[in-house]
Design a protein around this motif. Sequence first.
Motif, mmCIF file in Angstrom:
data_model
loop_
_atom_site.group_PDB
_atom_site.id
_atom_site.type_symbol
_atom_site.label_atom_id
_atom_site.label_comp_id
_atom_site.label_asym_id
_atom_site.label_seq_id
_atom_site.Cartn_x
_atom_site.Cartn_y
_atom_site.Cartn_z
ATOM 1 N N GLN A 321 0.841 -1.192 0.000
ATOM 2 C CA GLN A 321 0.000 0.000 0.000
ATOM 3 C C GLN A 321 0.884 1.252 0.000
ATOM 4 O OE1 GLN A 321 -3.374 -0.205 2.850
ATOM 5 N NE2 GLN A 321 -2.572 -2.227 3.395
ATOM 6 N N THR A 322 0.279 2.368 -0.409
ATOM 7 C CA THR A 322 1.060 3.604 -0.510
ATOM 8 C C THR A 322 1.029 4.446 0.756
ATOM 9 O OG1 THR A 322 -0.831 4.782 -1.462
ATOM 10 C CG2 THR A 322 0.720 3.745 -3.000
ATOM 11 N N TRP A 323 0.016 4.246 1.639
ATOM 12 C CA TRP A 323 -0.103 5.171 2.766
ATOM 13 C C TRP A 323 1.063 5.077 3.753
ATOM 14 C CZ3 TRP A 323 -0.194 3.752 7.835
ATOM 15 C CH2 TRP A 323 -0.541 2.440 8.154
ATOM 16 N N PRO A 324 1.646 3.869 4.042
ATOM 17 C CA PRO A 324 2.812 3.874 4.937
ATOM 18 C C PRO A 324 3.993 4.636 4.337
ATOM 19 C CG PRO A 324 1.881 1.668 4.763
ATOM 20 C CD PRO A 324 1.268 2.494 3.678
ATOM 21 N N ALA A 325 4.184 4.488 3.007
ATOM 22 C CA ALA A 325 5.250 5.221 2.343
ATOM 23 C C ALA A 325 4.986 6.715 2.392
ATOM 24 C CB ALA A 325 5.380 4.754 0.891
ATOM 25 N N LEU A 326 3.709 7.099 2.292
ATOM 26 C CA LEU A 326 3.348 8.512 2.363
ATOM 27 C C LEU A 326 3.668 9.090 3.737
ATOM 28 C CD1 LEU A 326 1.952 10.954 1.038
ATOM 29 C CD2 LEU A 326 -0.223 10.082 1.918
ATOM 30 N N VAL A 327 3.339 8.335 4.789
ATOM 31 C CA VAL A 327 3.635 8.786 6.159
ATOM 32 C C VAL A 327 5.143 8.942 6.349
ATOM 33 C CG1 VAL A 327 3.553 8.133 8.600
ATOM 34 C CG2 VAL A 327 1.549 7.787 7.148
ATOM 35 N N LEU A 328 5.898 7.952 5.878
ATOM 36 C CA LEU A 328 7.347 8.025 6.050
ATOM 37 C C LEU A 328 7.947 9.166 5.236
ATOM 38 C CD1 LEU A 328 9.731 5.857 7.256
ATOM 39 C CD2 LEU A 328 10.376 6.272 4.898
ATOM 40 N N ALA A 329 7.436 9.390 4.026
ATOM 41 C CA ALA A 329 7.947 10.479 3.200
ATOM 42 C C ALA A 329 7.695 11.833 3.867
ATOM 43 C CB ALA A 329 7.298 10.437 1.814
#
Length: 485
Positions: A321-329
């Motif tokens: 999913q993209t949301w964990p990457a979004l949070v980390l970014a």
Amino acid sequence: MNQTLVQKLTRTKLVDNKNAEHASSSNTLHRSVGLFPLTMIGVGATIGTGIFFTMVEAVPKAGPSVILSFLIAAITAGLTALCYAELSFRIPASGSSYSFAYATVGEFLAFIMAACLLLEYGLAASAVAIGWSDYLNNFLNNAFGWHIPEMLRTPSIVSTAHGIEFHGGHINLPPIILVCLCCLLLVRGAKESARTNAIMVMIKLVILIFFVVIAFSGFDINNFHPFFSPDGGTHFTGMAGVTAAAATVFFSFIGLDTVATAGEEVKNPTRNVPIGILAALGIVTVFYMLVAVAAMGAQPAAKFAGQEAGLAVILQNVTGQTWPALVLAVGAVISVFSVTLVTIYGQTRILYAIAKDGLISPVFQKVSPRTGSPVHNTLIVCIVVGLVAGFVDATFLWDMVSMGTLTAFSVVSLAVPVMRRKAGPSAEKGFRVPGGPYLVPGLSIAACLYLMFGLSLTTYTVFGIWMSAAILTYLLYGMRHSRLN
């Protein structure tokens, strides 16, 4: 004026602790930073730099054994941290290693030390700002499906397998914007900058805990086999790869030096600076090891090479999913801001200390009576850092930062036995390096030299050119204008 050349090169500057504690004038930095924000300055300058960016540079050299590289770098930094702690107790002034060297081994070596620090901080700020661009682009892509145009996020001077290439019309705009934002904050004063940094550091730590928890959910022990890199395409095998990677990631511990640069703006510096240095080292080491183990367990070593926004991509691959990457970014964008902020801060305070001693132009010493910060100094530093970040590839910068840091740490370690001898009976008071004046400093110097062997011939060549320029500057300007002359 009757001093011989040797006397001029070896003259030392006395530091009065009482004056250091209470001095105040229209052109003196204000003591406004307490222990917690001081520790956060050290953590802010360190965490983020090594974890968010250098994994991409270090893992291809060492493979899964990059964990040992971080451990070796941490031990080396720990030995030096003890030396910093003792010297900062006895010399609570701005300038960090430069001030320590000036009070112990003499003016010439102090100026050489200053040149190393300027190289270290200036290039570190530029390199970190460049990495910010990758995470900003990752965030914009995941959040809005929009990419920063290639021409606006790639530099003109790029290092490739075929040598140096020039890409006309390209500029890395995001790091220039980041440096401008840091400049606006720094000219407002150290207290405001330290408070803002502390908030960003706490966000950063929460984000890294978030990464560790999710990355461990995709942990695969097979990613650690083979543990040592057989080659990796970079011609490093076994411990040679570990050493080369350790030399690359070592600059991540620049935060320890940043704590010491704030000596003239810290409340009760003889107590708070040593504690701040050791506390920052402990926090940084724990987080580095946790994130390195989690990242290596979640992704095979072969995938790290050339990977942009590496930690964000790992989370996206683990969860699908993209949301964990979004949070980390988002966390990376905030945390790298804090790294850039405190690195530029350290650079300006070193220049302030050198100018105060008359070794460079007095423009770097002028302090704004309204904000208590060296405004002209900050503007000049930010212009230079911004230009390097906007037009030069980060590949050129990492190892140069490590070289400057290792040289600085070596001189700091050398200064401990000299200071002990000069201090005499008074050296028995306050914080002291355990094991006597020679054991820990000696081990620290040996560890620094060991890591230097892992750096490339190009790094030594560029460093030699920079040192030659520094020596000429001292002989033509610094020696004649020194306040001790």
